[in-house]
Motif scaffolding. Sequence first.
Motif, PDB file in Angstrom:
ATOM      1  N   GLY A   1       0.805  -1.215   0.000  1.00 22.17           N
ATOM      2  CA  GLY A   1       0.000   0.000   0.000  1.00 22.17           C
ATOM      3  C   GLY A   1       0.836   1.260   0.000  1.00 22.17           C
ATOM      4  O   GLY A   1       0.380   2.325  -0.439  1.00 22.17           O
ATOM      5  N   GLU A   2       2.064   1.145   0.478  1.00 21.12           N
ATOM      6  CA  GLU A   2       2.925   2.327   0.541  1.00 21.12           C
ATOM      7  C   GLU A   2       3.285   2.809  -0.863  1.00 21.12           C
ATOM      8  O   GLU A   2       3.147   3.990  -1.190  1.00 21.12           O
ATOM      9  CB  GLU A   2       4.178   2.001   1.367  1.00 21.12           C
ATOM     10  CG  GLU A   2       3.845   1.662   2.819  1.00 21.12           C
ATOM     11  CD  GLU A   2       5.007   1.039   3.569  1.00 21.12           C
ATOM     12  OE1 GLU A   2       6.118   0.931   2.981  1.00 21.12           O
ATOM     13  OE2 GLU A   2       4.828   0.654   4.749  1.00 21.12           O
ATOM     14  N   PHE A   3       3.745   1.894  -1.724  1.00 20.53           N
ATOM     15  CA  PHE A   3       4.108   2.354  -3.073  1.00 20.53           C
ATOM     16  C   PHE A   3       2.875   2.584  -3.940  1.00 20.53           C
ATOM     17  O   PHE A   3       2.871   3.467  -4.810  1.00 20.53           O
ATOM     18  CB  PHE A   3       5.109   1.407  -3.742  1.00 20.53           C
ATOM     19  CG  PHE A   3       4.565   0.140  -4.327  1.00 20.53           C
ATOM     20  CD1 PHE A   3       3.903   0.134  -5.559  1.00 20.53           C
ATOM     21  CD2 PHE A   3       4.740  -1.070  -3.684  1.00 20.53           C
ATOM     22  CE1 PHE A   3       3.421  -1.044  -6.114  1.00 20.53           C
ATOM     23  CE2 PHE A   3       4.258  -2.249  -4.227  1.00 20.53           C
ATOM     24  CZ  PHE A   3       3.597  -2.237  -5.449  1.00 20.53           C
ATOM     25  N   LEU A   4       1.796   1.820  -3.709  1.00 19.61           N
ATOM     26  CA  LEU A   4       0.577   2.051  -4.485  1.00 19.61           C
ATOM     27  C   LEU A   4      -0.068   3.381  -4.119  1.00 19.61           C
ATOM     28  O   LEU A   4      -0.593   4.081  -4.987  1.00 19.61           O
ATOM     29  CB  LEU A   4      -0.402   0.902  -4.272  1.00 19.61           C
ATOM     30  CG  LEU A   4       0.000  -0.431  -4.914  1.00 19.61           C
ATOM     31  CD1 LEU A   4      -0.942  -1.547  -4.484  1.00 19.61           C
ATOM     32  CD2 LEU A   4       0.023  -0.316  -6.440  1.00 19.61           C
ATOM     33  N   GLU A   5      -0.016   3.730  -2.840  1.00 17.45           N
ATOM     34  CA  GLU A   5      -0.524   5.049  -2.434  1.00 17.45           C
ATOM     35  C   GLU A   5       0.256   6.151  -3.135  1.00 17.45           C
ATOM     36  O   GLU A   5      -0.329   7.132  -3.629  1.00 17.45           O
ATOM     37  CB  GLU A   5      -0.410   5.211  -0.922  1.00 17.45           C
ATOM     38  CG  GLU A   5      -0.856   6.586  -0.428  1.00 17.45           C
ATOM     39  CD  GLU A   5      -0.460   6.820   1.017  1.00 17.45           C
ATOM     40  OE1 GLU A   5      -1.354   7.117   1.839  1.00 17.45           O
ATOM     41  OE2 GLU A   5       0.744   6.733   1.334  1.00 17.45           O
ATOM     42  N   ALA A   6       1.572   6.001  -3.192  1.00 20.01           N
ATOM     43  CA  ALA A   6       2.390   7.023  -3.854  1.00 20.01           C
ATOM     44  C   ALA A   6       2.008   7.153  -5.327  1.00 20.01           C
ATOM     45  O   ALA A   6       1.939   8.268  -5.875  1.00 20.01           O
ATOM     46  CB  ALA A   6       3.866   6.656  -3.719  1.00 20.01           C
ATOM     47  N   ALA A   7       1.727   6.018  -5.966  1.00 20.30           N
ATOM     48  CA  ALA A   7       1.351   6.055  -7.379  1.00 20.30           C
ATOM     49  C   ALA A   7      -0.002   6.719  -7.574  1.00 20.30           C
ATOM     50  O   ALA A   7      -0.187   7.529  -8.501  1.00 20.30           O
ATOM     51  CB  ALA A   7       1.330   4.636  -7.941  1.00 20.30           C
ATOM     52  N   VAL A   8      -0.972   6.374  -6.726  1.00 17.44           N
ATOM     53  CA  VAL A   8      -2.304   6.966  -6.824  1.00 17.44           C
ATOM     54  C   VAL A   8      -2.247   8.475  -6.585  1.00 17.44           C
ATOM     55  O   VAL A   8      -2.839   9.273  -7.334  1.00 17.44           O
ATOM     56  CB  VAL A   8      -3.263   6.304  -5.819  1.00 17.44           C
ATOM     57  CG1 VAL A   8      -4.550   7.111  -5.669  1.00 17.44           C
ATOM     58  CG2 VAL A   8      -3.584   4.883  -6.261  1.00 17.44           C
ATOM     59  N   VAL A   9      -1.525   8.872  -5.560  1.00 21.23           N
ATOM     60  CA  VAL A   9      -1.403  10.303  -5.253  1.00 21.23           C
ATOM     61  C   VAL A   9      -0.740  11.036  -6.417  1.00 21.23           C
ATOM     62  O   VAL A   9      -1.177  12.123  -6.818  1.00 21.23           O
ATOM     63  CB  VAL A   9      -0.617  10.501  -3.946  1.00 21.23           C
ATOM     64  CG1 VAL A   9      -0.262  11.975  -3.752  1.00 21.23           C
ATOM     65  CG2 VAL A   9      -1.436  10.000  -2.752  1.00 21.23           C
TER      66      VAL A   9
END
Length: 452
Positions: A57-65
């Motif tokens: 979720g850490e890298f996916l959150e960064a991608a979504v943001v």
Amino acid sequence: MGRLFGTDGVRGVANADLTAELALGLSVAAAHVLAEAGTFEGHRPTAVVGRDPRASGEFLEAAVVAGLASAGVDVLRVGVLPTPAVAYLTGALGADLGVMLSASHNAMPDNGIKFFARGGHKLADELEDKIEAIYREHRTGAPWERPTGAGVGRVSDYDEGFDKYIAHLIAVLPNRLDGLKIVLDEAHGAAARVSPEAFARAGAEVITIGAEPDGLNINDGCGSTHLGLLKQAVVEHGADFGIAHDGDADRCLAVDGSGEEIDGDQILAVLALAMRESGQLRKNTVVATVMSNLGFKLAMEAEGIALVQTGVGDRYVLESMKENGYALGGEQSGHVIILDHATTGDGTLTGLMLAARVAATGRSLADLVGVMRRLPQVLINVPDVDKSRVATSGELAAAVADAERELGTTGRVLLRPSGTEPLVRVMVEAADIEQARSVAGRLADAVKSALG
């Protein structure tokens, strides 16, 4: 390539099926569909973004943001919070859209992206199709229209989301929980801080298990899909009952004081009677899916409460509720929607309302759920088959017809492809558990033979 969106967003193995590139591209597409970026003069679209504790979720959150901000959307990061909290905050803060990164009850390697429209509502199929179409169009080479300079989105952390959501939960409770001892299993998931805090503020004595997420242990042998630890803890601590959530806390299951499991149907039955008593059960109707136990239907009939059944998936329950003005609905799996207070299944809210009913009546949870008799039900998941052919296989249709003839009016059969996993679910109900197991086993073999 098949449809990206399943019954609950886009889900798959993180960094294999669900990559950072996919997350970024879908977020840009969602911004164009849901935020209508750039179409209102002077309007700065806003998105609320949350996640469960999975490491991915850490890298996916960064991608979504990154995707949202690059499309001109201001982003409020709320951090690790339950899915229903992100939905609530999307509505409460007047955001144009919300994004939750979670694979719910799935094992840790999986993750998912769930989008919410204005007001915190799950997306209709048409909106998901539109997002997917725009994503595919630009994935094949058509350039995005991107803002520059002051037009790019700004990103900030919204730390107030935790307290704002808990305050909402406490405000809608009909009574306090003083005098109750409750064990909470948080599945090492998104509600590890929220749920214990909410129950404690409501007056309950709280014992927590599964509340130490490390990014890798979500749903691992605990939570709503593994009730063994909760049963043990309730009995050991002499608690009144226990509540279990899944990884993103949109589900709630329970165990009574003796450690007996209580599923979503039984919780729905208790809440339906409570809401009818308080005049909140609009149209004297509750909504459930075709997977609900036959005993639930019979219990509601005996109480004079109408039952509307939908396809499997809390989104379809919610659609029926919104279209027809119903107040309560849910699934056997523990997704319970109390529409006056939430736009999606909310495990913490459901648990609080269940506890409030126990506190208000002075009756045990075991006594309250006695309103319905759960008929024997066997569910077998059949993996590694072509789930797309469930409805078209003649061999499978013949096997189902044979099973239905054997069960007659005392049971039923349901086969359905999973919307979130590569498998077919075989469900059989019968008055006798051994008959249910026998029929389910034969049907599972038939699924393997016909669709393998």
